[in-house]
Design a protein around this motif. Structure first.
Motif, short mmCIF file in Angstrom:
data_model
loop_
_atom_site.label_atom_id
_atom_site.label_comp_id
_atom_site.label_asym_id
_atom_site.label_seq_id
_atom_site.Cartn_x
_atom_site.Cartn_y
_atom_site.Cartn_z
N ARG A 28 0.83 -1.20 0.00
CA ARG A 28 0.00 0.00 0.00
C ARG A 28 0.86 1.26 0.00
N THR A 29 0.29 2.32 -0.51
CA THR A 29 0.90 3.65 -0.44
C THR A 29 -0.10 4.58 0.21
N PRO A 30 0.34 5.77 0.66
CA PRO A 30 -0.62 6.72 1.23
C PRO A 30 -1.79 6.98 0.29
N ASP A 31 -2.97 7.10 0.85
CA ASP A 31 -4.19 7.26 0.06
C ASP A 31 -4.34 8.71 -0.40
N LYS A 32 -3.43 9.11 -1.28
CA LYS A 32 -3.45 10.45 -1.86
C LYS A 32 -3.26 10.34 -3.36
N ALA A 33 -3.92 11.22 -4.10
CA ALA A 33 -3.84 11.16 -5.56
C ALA A 33 -2.42 11.37 -6.06
N ILE A 34 -1.64 12.14 -5.31
CA ILE A 34 -0.29 12.47 -5.77
C ILE A 34 0.61 11.25 -5.85
N PHE A 35 0.25 10.17 -5.13
CA PHE A 35 1.09 8.96 -5.13
C PHE A 35 0.74 8.01 -6.27
N ALA A 36 -0.18 8.38 -7.14
CA ALA A 36 -0.58 7.49 -8.23
C ALA A 36 0.59 7.18 -9.15
N ASN A 37 1.41 8.16 -9.44
CA ASN A 37 2.54 7.94 -10.34
C ASN A 37 3.61 7.06 -9.69
N TYR A 38 3.83 7.27 -8.39
CA TYR A 38 4.77 6.42 -7.66
C TYR A 38 4.30 4.97 -7.68
N LEU A 39 3.00 4.79 -7.47
CA LEU A 39 2.45 3.43 -7.45
C LEU A 39 2.58 2.77 -8.82
N ARG A 40 2.34 3.54 -9.87
CA ARG A 40 2.50 2.98 -11.23
C ARG A 40 3.95 2.58 -11.47
N SER A 41 4.88 3.44 -11.08
CA SER A 41 6.30 3.12 -11.25
C SER A 41 6.67 1.85 -10.48
N ARG A 42 6.20 1.75 -9.27
CA ARG A 42 6.56 0.59 -8.44
C ARG A 42 5.95 -0.69 -8.99
N ARG A 43 4.77 -0.61 -9.56
CA ARG A 43 4.14 -1.80 -10.14
C ARG A 43 4.87 -2.25 -11.40
N ILE A 44 5.32 -1.30 -12.20
CA ILE A 44 6.12 -1.67 -13.36
C ILE A 44 7.40 -2.37 -12.91
N MET A 45 8.03 -1.83 -11.87
CA MET A 45 9.24 -2.44 -11.34
C MET A 45 8.92 -3.83 -10.77
N GLY A 46 7.78 -3.97 -10.14
CA GLY A 46 7.38 -5.27 -9.63
C GLY A 46 7.22 -6.30 -10.73
N CYS A 47 6.65 -5.89 -11.88
CA CYS A 47 6.53 -6.79 -13.02
C CYS A 47 7.91 -7.22 -13.52
N ALA A 48 8.85 -6.26 -13.56
CA ALA A 48 10.21 -6.58 -14.00
C ALA A 48 10.86 -7.59 -13.07
N LEU A 49 10.68 -7.41 -11.78
CA LEU A 49 11.30 -8.32 -10.81
C LEU A 49 10.67 -9.71 -10.87
N LEU A 50 9.36 -9.77 -11.06
CA LEU A 50 8.71 -11.08 -11.18
C LEU A 50 9.10 -11.77 -12.48
N LEU A 51 9.34 -11.00 -13.53
CA LEU A 51 9.84 -11.58 -14.77
C LEU A 51 11.22 -12.20 -14.56
N LEU A 52 12.07 -11.48 -13.84
CA LEU A 52 13.38 -12.04 -13.50
C LEU A 52 13.24 -13.27 -12.60
N ALA A 53 12.28 -13.22 -11.68
CA ALA A 53 12.05 -14.37 -10.81
C ALA A 53 11.62 -15.59 -11.62
N ALA A 54 10.80 -15.37 -12.64
CA ALA A 54 10.39 -16.48 -13.51
C ALA A 54 11.59 -17.06 -14.23
N ASN A 55 12.49 -16.19 -14.67
CA ASN A 55 13.73 -16.64 -15.30
C ASN A 55 14.54 -17.50 -14.33
N TYR A 56 14.71 -17.00 -13.11
CA TYR A 56 15.46 -17.74 -12.10
C TYR A 56 14.79 -19.08 -11.78
#
Length: 379
Positions: A28-56
């Motif tokens: 979770r992130t703070p429930d403020k609209a300003i954190f929407a971009n941070y959350l999007r960035s972190r989710r993209i990074m999460g997809c990248a890490l899970l892709l690497l995890a699938a490789n591993y």
């Protein structure tokens, strides 16, 4: 064939990758609209890490490296190519929320498909020999150039943000995003290294796995720490991002209201001198927008005037004024502690004041004051 070091390192790295990826996607992130971009960035990074995890995971459970080395290399190259894009997108979007577009997404997905296709032809269709080695070299060069191109874009976005902060804020906002620059250069070194380590002999391949652990630990910790400062950085980006006319330098004093055009044409320097004499620069959190309102002028013109008159950005100019005030204050109040001096001079903290003072003067404030006291006591 038994490879315990390889298996242990894969197990450790895989566990971390899964944890980091799931956390980035679901935390979770703070429930403020300003954190929407941070959350999007972190989710993209999460997809990248899970892709690497699938490789591993494929390497760990199916031991692909030891059963079909060319297929393992193909999977690694394809995974790195896609992860380069995901990593750079996640970080660049923290500085430019409009970076990810449909056109750009389709372009990079198409590039990934072509890269994987050509790599597959070289590794699986061509026989071992000179032709395959030449092809692999070409694909490695392509992968490295692609990573450098993405890194260059990220560094350009970072430097643009730093210039914006330095030209508009008296506080060192750029310090909160410095980890992006450090991580980018580290990612370039690590990414190129991974490409080379992929071709290591089997008994040394665990080095490739273990080298990723500190890299992703730093990324995870950086994202967590950045959450504390993200709101301040994003607000600065929103407030100080110039309009299209300002960015293009198209603002004309004839198009401005009379109360703004007058100081631009006559007494901006005099108004600045009066403001400096009144110690207006001591106000914490001062921005160039606030100063332009005080002086009844345009912030773009004011920024240009400061650069041309003092050859400094707004932040460095304010910092110099505060340092000179701190010196006078120390000499006038020899018994005052450094924390009080830093507060009086408008610095955000004593440690920040000490660091800036030492960088400019070569000595700490305490030693500088002692030296000055010694000099004044000499007849």
């Amino acid at each position: 064939m038994n490879h315990p070091l390889y298996e242990y390192s894969l197990c450790i790295a895989l566990s971390l990758m899964i944890f980091f990826g799931v956390y980035f996607l679901l935390a979770r992130t703070p429930d403020k609209a300003i954190f929407a971009n941070y959350l999007r960035s972190r989710r993209i990074m999460g997809c990248a890490l899970l892709l690497l995890a699938a490789n591993y995971a494929v390497h760990f459970f199916f031991e692909l490296r030891f059963h079909h080395v060319n297929a393992a290399i193909l999977m690694n190259l394809s995974t790195y190519f896609l992860c380069y894009w995901l990593f750079s997108s996640a970080l660049t979007t923290l500085l430019d929320r409009f970076y990810i577009t449909r056109r750009r997404l389709l372009f990079h997905l198409a590039a990934w498909v072509f890269f994987t296709l050509f790599s597959g032809i070289i590794l699986l269709a061509l026989p071992d020999g000179a032709a395959q080695k030449i092809g692999l070299t070409a694909m490695a060069v392509w992968l490295v150039c692609y990573g450098l191109w993405l890194a260059r874009r990220l560094i350009r976005a970072y430097r643009r943000a730093v210039r914006l902060f330095d030209d508009s804020r008296s506080d060192d906002i750029a310090a909160y995003i410095r980890w992006l620059s450090i991580f980018t250069y580290w990612a370039v070194i690590f990414g190129v290294g991974c490409g080379l380590l992929t071709f290591l002999p089997d008994r040394y391949i665990f080095v490739w796995i273990l080298s990723s652990i500190p890299f992703y630990l730093y990324l995870y910790c950086s994202y967590l720490n950045y959450l504390l400062f993200y709101e301040q950085v994003e607000q600065a980006l929103e407030e100080e991002m110039p309009s299209e006319e300002e960015a293009a330098g198209m603002i004309d004093s004839d198009d401005m209201p009379e109360h703004e055009a007058r100081p631009m044409q006559s007494d901006i320097a005099a108004r600045l001198s009066d403001w400096i004499a009144d110690n207006g620069y001591l106000n914490p959190g001062l921005t160039i927008r606030e100063l332009s309102e005080i002086l009844h002028t345009n912030r773009t013109y004011l920024s240009g005037h400061i650069k041309s008159a003092y050859n400094l950005s707004f932040r460095y100019w304010i910092t110099d004024l505060r340092l000179e005030y701190a010196k006078r204050y120390m000499l006038g109040h020899p018994g005052q502690n450094i924390a009080r001096i830093a507060e009086a001079a408008g610095f955000v903290s004593p440690s920040h004041f000490t660091r800036i003072f030492k960088a400019r003067e070569g000595v700490s404030p305490t030693n500088w004051r002692k030296a000055q006291s010694g000099n004044t006591s000499v007849p």
